[in-house]
Write a protein that holds these residues in place. Structure first.
Motif, mmCIF file in Angstrom:
data_model
loop_
_atom_site.group_PDB
_atom_site.id
_atom_site.type_symbol
_atom_site.label_atom_id
_atom_site.label_comp_id
_atom_site.label_asym_id
_atom_site.label_seq_id
_atom_site.Cartn_x
_atom_site.Cartn_y
_atom_site.Cartn_z
ATOM 1 N N UNK A 100 0.859 -1.182 0.000
ATOM 2 C CA UNK A 100 0.000 0.000 0.000
ATOM 3 C C UNK A 100 0.893 1.229 0.000
ATOM 4 N N UNK A 101 0.427 2.285 -0.658
ATOM 5 C CA UNK A 101 1.107 3.563 -0.551
ATOM 6 C C UNK A 101 0.211 4.490 0.261
ATOM 7 N N UNK A 102 0.823 5.185 1.212
ATOM 8 C CA UNK A 102 0.102 6.110 2.074
ATOM 9 C C UNK A 102 0.226 7.520 1.493
ATOM 10 N N UNK A 103 -0.514 8.452 2.063
ATOM 11 C CA UNK A 103 -0.552 9.799 1.492
ATOM 12 C C UNK A 103 0.727 10.591 1.712
ATOM 13 N N UNK A 104 1.625 10.083 2.531
ATOM 14 C CA UNK A 104 2.935 10.727 2.639
ATOM 15 C C UNK A 104 3.901 10.221 1.579
ATOM 16 N N UNK A 105 3.417 9.333 0.685
ATOM 17 C CA UNK A 105 4.233 8.813 -0.400
ATOM 18 C C UNK A 105 5.040 7.581 -0.043
ATOM 19 N N UNK A 106 4.926 7.110 1.184
ATOM 20 C CA UNK A 106 5.686 5.942 1.635
ATOM 21 C C UNK A 106 4.894 4.673 1.335
ATOM 22 N N UNK A 107 5.573 3.679 0.772
ATOM 23 C CA UNK A 107 4.949 2.386 0.494
ATOM 24 C C UNK A 107 5.284 1.435 1.636
ATOM 25 N N UNK A 108 4.249 0.794 2.176
ATOM 26 C CA UNK A 108 4.442 -0.174 3.244
ATOM 27 C C UNK A 108 3.752 -1.484 2.875
ATOM 28 N N UNK A 109 4.355 -2.581 3.314
ATOM 29 C CA UNK A 109 3.742 -3.887 3.119
ATOM 30 C C UNK A 109 2.876 -4.176 4.337
ATOM 31 N N UNK A 110 1.567 -4.109 4.158
ATOM 32 C CA UNK A 110 0.630 -4.344 5.248
ATOM 33 C C UNK A 110 0.354 -5.838 5.330
ATOM 34 N N UNK A 111 0.685 -6.435 6.436
ATOM 35 C CA UNK A 111 0.605 -7.886 6.584
ATOM 36 C C UNK A 111 -0.807 -8.339 6.932
ATOM 37 N N UNK A 112 -1.048 -9.613 6.664
ATOM 38 C CA UNK A 112 -2.363 -10.168 6.971
ATOM 39 C C UNK A 112 -2.561 -10.416 8.461
ATOM 40 N N UNK A 113 -1.531 -10.127 9.255
ATOM 41 C CA UNK A 113 -1.642 -10.256 10.709
ATOM 42 C C UNK A 113 -2.024 -8.939 11.383
ATOM 43 N N UNK A 114 -2.258 -7.899 10.586
ATOM 44 C CA UNK A 114 -2.590 -6.595 11.156
ATOM 45 C C UNK A 114 -3.921 -6.681 11.912
ATOM 46 N N UNK A 115 -4.040 -5.909 12.966
ATOM 47 C CA UNK A 115 -5.299 -5.805 13.700
ATOM 48 C C UNK A 115 -6.357 -5.241 12.757
ATOM 49 N N UNK A 116 -7.464 -5.944 12.536
ATOM 50 C CA UNK A 116 -8.493 -5.458 11.610
ATOM 51 C C UNK A 116 -8.999 -4.056 11.943
ATOM 52 N N UNK A 117 -9.059 -3.698 13.230
ATOM 53 C CA UNK A 117 -9.513 -2.359 13.600
ATOM 54 C C UNK A 117 -8.539 -1.292 13.112
ATOM 55 N N UNK A 118 -7.253 -1.605 13.190
ATOM 56 C CA UNK A 118 -6.243 -0.657 12.712
ATOM 57 C C UNK A 118 -6.332 -0.517 11.202
ATOM 58 N N UNK A 119 -6.451 -1.641 10.511
ATOM 59 C CA UNK A 119 -6.550 -1.604 9.053
ATOM 60 C C UNK A 119 -7.784 -0.826 8.614
ATOM 61 N N UNK A 120 -8.883 -1.021 9.311
ATOM 62 C CA UNK A 120 -10.123 -0.309 8.997
ATOM 63 C C UNK A 120 -9.940 1.188 9.195
ATOM 64 N N UNK A 121 -9.263 1.566 10.272
ATOM 65 C CA UNK A 121 -9.058 2.989 10.551
ATOM 66 C C UNK A 121 -8.127 3.626 9.525
ATOM 67 N N UNK A 122 -7.142 2.874 9.023
ATOM 68 C CA UNK A 122 -6.214 3.418 8.033
ATOM 69 C C UNK A 122 -6.899 3.704 6.710
ATOM 70 N N UNK A 123 -8.050 3.082 6.466
ATOM 71 C CA UNK A 123 -8.752 3.273 5.203
ATOM 72 C C UNK A 123 -9.621 4.518 5.186
ATOM 73 N N UNK A 124 -9.840 5.156 6.336
ATOM 74 C CA UNK A 124 -10.753 6.293 6.412
ATOM 75 C C UNK A 124 -10.005 7.617 6.427
ATOM 76 N N UNK A 125 -10.734 8.674 6.068
ATOM 77 C CA UNK A 125 -10.151 10.020 6.144
ATOM 78 C C UNK A 125 -10.005 10.467 7.590
ATOM 79 N N UNK A 126 -10.952 10.057 8.444
ATOM 80 C CA UNK A 126 -10.944 10.399 9.859
ATOM 81 C C UNK A 126 -11.286 9.129 10.618
ATOM 82 N N UNK A 127 -10.398 8.686 11.470
ATOM 83 C CA UNK A 127 -10.499 7.381 12.104
ATOM 84 C C UNK A 127 -11.855 7.130 12.738
ATOM 85 N N UNK A 128 -12.398 5.936 12.494
ATOM 86 C CA UNK A 128 -13.663 5.535 13.097
ATOM 87 C C UNK A 128 -13.485 5.090 14.538
ATOM 88 N N UNK A 129 -12.248 4.795 14.916
ATOM 89 C CA UNK A 129 -11.988 4.198 16.229
ATOM 90 C C UNK A 129 -11.157 5.101 17.130
#
Length: 317
Positions: A278-307
């Motif tokens: 994935x590339x984030x809005x700061x231009x940095x590419x990170x490999x997001x693993x399938x072990x990530x906390x689903x709540x964190x992954x969900x929050x990273x997808x939003x403009x303003x964190x749901x959690x």
């Protein structure tokens, strides 16, 4: 003389069957050790090239923002409540073409025409190598994988390995989303209040899961998972250009982390194994693993964190 003949015969004799089998076993053992290392190094090179593609696209999207003071829309399509969306459907990839050094292609397009129109064929079908992950073996046109057919649906859409992040889901009625990209909406970087380094811009999608395209959305078509994928799910055609973490229209559906084998048609995933780039809005590419906390992954997808104020720095990769 007899001794010389015996020595010569000893030197010229071939390998015995036992010796040959031993040699073959040694070679097989060496290949078993070397080949996985070669394949791993090749995949590492492909993954690095994929990372470079995402950085290039992120730079183009930032250049678009510099020029227009907004991000490109996820896709552009008018809507009539009686008939739904009716196009034109051009997506974020098309809008960003001038900043991907493809102004020549962009200048051939009439963006008032539907993406499905005959006059849009060149734009929708041109294959762009920097929008394809090298680990993805397929280069044929993108498919909806939907049962049946709809008249006038193009079968020559240029494939893509990357989709823009639309957040957790998209409202099927209004098209509204909680992510940085959506239908007919262009957010500013200042609207991303979680921080540019903690918000997803683009992510990978393997064709083993479902197809994607950079060109845009064909109105009125269903988009489904690949027939070989273990989960059969279908949804609106916007899934061809946008990715979400939750199953659209089903809020109770658990967040699908990258690499999950129960992913739906508009989710993220890759062939790299263990996650996705994935590339984030700061231009940095990170490999997001399938072990990530689903709540964190969900929050990273939003403009303003749901959690709330989640600290993603120690959980993303």
């Amino acid at each position: 003389m007899a001794s010389l003949l015996t020595d010569r015969a000893a030197r010229c004799r071939g390998l015995t069957l036992v010796e040959m089998m031993a040699l073959i076993a040694v070679i097989a053992f060496l290949l078993a050790i070397i080949l996985p290392a070669i394949r791993a190094s090749q995949e590492a090179a492909r993954r690095a090239q994929c990372t470079g593609h995402l950085k290039q696209i992120a730079l183009a999207i930032h250049s678009y923002h510099d020029a227009w003071n907004t991000l490109p829309a996820g896709y552009v399509s008018a809507e009539n409540p009686a008939v739904g969306e009716f196009g034109p459907g051009w997506g974020w990839g098309t809008l960003t073409l001038p900043f991907l050094s493809r102004g020549d292609l962009y200048n051939t397009l009439n963006l008032s025409l539907s993406i499905a129109a005959p006059g849009s064929q060149t734009g929708r079908s041109t294959v762009l190598s920097n929008l394809l992950c090298p680990s993805e073996p397929r280069r044929d046109p993108a498919s909806f994988h939907a049962a049946g057919s709809v008249s006038g649906v193009p079968s020559d859409l240029s494939p893509s390995s990357y989709v823009a992040c639309a957040g957790t889901s998209i409202d099927p009625m209004t098209g509204a989303s909680d992510g940085p990209f959506g239908r007919n909406v262009s957010w500013r970087l200042s609207d991303i209040t979680d921080g540019l380094g903690q918000t997803l811009m683009l992510g990978e999608r393997t064709r083993a899961l479902s197809d994607a395209t950079w060109a845009g959305v064909v109105p009125g078509v269903q988009h489904c998972t690949d027939p070989s994928w273990p989960v059969r799910s279908c949804g609106p055609a916007w899934g061809m250009v946008l990715g979400v973490t939750d199953l659209p229209g089903v809020s109770a559906y658990p967040t699908v982390v990258p690499g999950s084998r129960r992913a739906h048609q508009s989710a993220f995933g890759s062939l790299h194994g263990g996650g996705a780039n994935f590339v984030f809005f700061d231009g940095v590419v990170r490999f997001v693993r399938d072990t990530i906390d689903p709540k964190v992954f969900r929050a990273m997808a939003t403009r303003a964190s749901l959690d709330g104020d989640l600290d993603c720095s120690g959980n993303a990769y």
